[in-house]
Design a protein around this motif. Structure first.
Motif, PDB file in Angstrom:
ATOM      1  N   ALA A  94       0.825  -1.203   0.000  1.00  0.00           N
ATOM      2  CA  ALA A  94       0.000   0.000   0.000  1.00  0.00           C
ATOM      3  C   ALA A  94       0.863   1.258   0.000  1.00  0.00           C
ATOM      4  N   THR A  95       1.901   1.268   0.810  1.00  0.00           N
ATOM      5  CA  THR A  95       2.751   2.446   0.943  1.00  0.00           C
ATOM      6  C   THR A  95       3.662   2.643  -0.263  1.00  0.00           C
ATOM      7  N   ALA A  96       4.225   1.574  -0.769  1.00  0.00           N
ATOM      8  CA  ALA A  96       5.223   1.693  -1.826  1.00  0.00           C
ATOM      9  C   ALA A  96       4.630   1.777  -3.230  1.00  0.00           C
ATOM     10  N   PHE A  97       3.483   1.150  -3.459  1.00  0.00           N
ATOM     11  CA  PHE A  97       2.959   1.069  -4.813  1.00  0.00           C
ATOM     12  C   PHE A  97       1.654   1.827  -5.021  1.00  0.00           C
ATOM     13  N   ILE A  98       0.713   1.698  -4.114  1.00  0.00           N
ATOM     14  CA  ILE A  98      -0.614   2.259  -4.336  1.00  0.00           C
ATOM     15  C   ILE A  98      -0.693   3.714  -3.906  1.00  0.00           C
ATOM     16  N   LEU A  99      -0.126   4.048  -2.762  1.00  0.00           N
ATOM     17  CA  LEU A  99      -0.202   5.417  -2.250  1.00  0.00           C
ATOM     18  C   LEU A  99       0.412   6.442  -3.195  1.00  0.00           C
ATOM     19  N   PRO A 100       1.562   6.187  -3.821  1.00  0.00           N
ATOM     20  CA  PRO A 100       2.085   7.177  -4.772  1.00  0.00           C
ATOM     21  C   PRO A 100       1.150   7.434  -5.960  1.00  0.00           C
ATOM     22  N   ALA A 111      -8.270  19.271   1.196  1.00  0.00           N
ATOM     23  CA  ALA A 111      -6.894  19.748   1.358  1.00  0.00           C
ATOM     24  C   ALA A 111      -6.324  19.329   2.712  1.00  0.00           C
ATOM     25  N   ALA A 112      -7.161  19.334   3.729  1.00  0.00           N
ATOM     26  CA  ALA A 112      -6.690  19.001   5.074  1.00  0.00           C
ATOM     27  C   ALA A 112      -6.566  17.495   5.299  1.00  0.00           C
ATOM     28  N   PHE A 113      -7.513  16.730   4.781  1.00  0.00           N
ATOM     29  CA  PHE A 113      -7.581  15.298   5.100  1.00  0.00           C
ATOM     30  C   PHE A 113      -7.390  14.384   3.898  1.00  0.00           C
ATOM     31  N   GLY A 114      -7.057  14.926   2.741  1.00  0.00           N
ATOM     32  CA  GLY A 114      -6.908  14.118   1.538  1.00  0.00           C
ATOM     33  C   GLY A 114      -5.824  13.065   1.664  1.00  0.00           C
ATOM     34  N   GLN A 115      -4.707  13.419   2.257  1.00  0.00           N
ATOM     35  CA  GLN A 115      -3.607  12.465   2.412  1.00  0.00           C
ATOM     36  C   GLN A 115      -4.010  11.310   3.321  1.00  0.00           C
ATOM     37  N   GLN A 116      -4.744  11.580   4.386  1.00  0.00           N
ATOM     38  CA  GLN A 116      -5.201  10.518   5.271  1.00  0.00           C
ATOM     39  C   GLN A 116      -6.183   9.592   4.558  1.00  0.00           C
ATOM     40  N   LEU A 117      -7.040  10.177   3.723  1.00  0.00           N
ATOM     41  CA  LEU A 117      -7.981   9.372   2.960  1.00  0.00           C
ATOM     42  C   LEU A 117      -7.240   8.493   1.952  1.00  0.00           C
ATOM     43  N   ASP A 118      -6.178   9.027   1.341  1.00  0.00           N
ATOM     44  CA  ASP A 118      -5.369   8.229   0.419  1.00  0.00           C
ATOM     45  C   ASP A 118      -4.749   7.023   1.116  1.00  0.00           C
ATOM     46  N   VAL A 119      -4.287   7.206   2.338  1.00  0.00           N
ATOM     47  CA  VAL A 119      -3.689   6.100   3.104  1.00  0.00           C
ATOM     48  C   VAL A 119      -4.733   5.022   3.379  1.00  0.00           C
ATOM     49  N   PHE A 122      -7.516   4.470   1.633  1.00  0.00           N
ATOM     50  CA  PHE A 122      -7.821   3.828   0.352  1.00  0.00           C
ATOM     51  C   PHE A 122      -6.726   2.858  -0.050  1.00  0.00           C
ATOM     52  N   ALA A 123      -5.476   3.260   0.093  1.00  0.00           N
ATOM     53  CA  ALA A 123      -4.354   2.399  -0.299  1.00  0.00           C
ATOM     54  C   ALA A 123      -4.347   1.108   0.512  1.00  0.00           C
ATOM     55  N   ASN A 124      -4.574   1.202   1.807  1.00  0.00           N
ATOM     56  CA  ASN A 124      -4.612  -0.001   2.651  1.00  0.00           C
ATOM     57  C   ASN A 124      -5.768  -0.917   2.263  1.00  0.00           C
ATOM     58  N   ASN A 125      -6.927  -0.345   1.994  1.00  0.00           N
ATOM     59  CA  ASN A 125      -8.082  -1.155   1.601  1.00  0.00           C
ATOM     60  C   ASN A 125      -7.866  -1.811   0.235  1.00  0.00           C
ATOM     61  N   ILE A 126      -7.271  -1.093  -0.694  1.00  0.00           N
ATOM     62  CA  ILE A 126      -6.994  -1.652  -2.019  1.00  0.00           C
ATOM     63  C   ILE A 126      -5.990  -2.791  -1.901  1.00  0.00           C
ATOM     64  N   ALA A 127      -4.946  -2.601  -1.113  1.00  0.00           N
ATOM     65  CA  ALA A 127      -3.915  -3.638  -0.961  1.00  0.00           C
ATOM     66  C   ALA A 127      -4.491  -4.909  -0.344  1.00  0.00           C
ATOM     67  N   ARG A 128      -5.441  -4.763   0.580  1.00  0.00           N
ATOM     68  CA  ARG A 128      -6.056  -5.943   1.201  1.00  0.00           C
ATOM     69  C   ARG A 128      -7.039  -6.628   0.264  1.00  0.00           C
TER      70      ARG A 128
END
Length: 81
Positions: free
Chosen positions: A9-15, A37-45, A47-53
């Motif tokens: 999630a961190t290395a492939f999906i989040l970028p 703008a404030a919470f977009g990065q947290q939402l990306d994390v 999403f990335a974790n859910n996609i990876a699972r």
């Protein structure tokens, strides 16, 4: 397995998600304003974790297999040496 999925999630999906969020051609129709703008990065994390699972990339399984092989190699070396 959980650590491998987090790495994927961190290395492939989040970028990719971060790149999409910072796209210069994005439409104002889907702009989230200050909240995005404030919470977009947290939402990306999240999403990335859910996609990876949920997705079956096969990378997580390979990482777990590599870790299992790495822990077995030193024992084999002691038997041979």
């Amino acid at each position: 397995m959980e650590a491998a999925e987090e790495l994927v999630a961190t290395a492939f999906i989040l970028p990719v998600l971060s790149q999409v969020r910072n796209d210069p051609f994005k439409s104002d129709l889907f702009d989230g304003g200050r909240a995005e703008a404030a919470f977009g990065q947290q939402l990306d994390v999240i999403f990335a974790n859910n996609i990876a699972r949920a997705a079956d990339f096969g990378i997580s399984e390979k990482l777990v297999g590599q870790a299992a092989n790495a822990t077995q190699q030193p024992e084999e070396l002691n038997v041979l040496g």
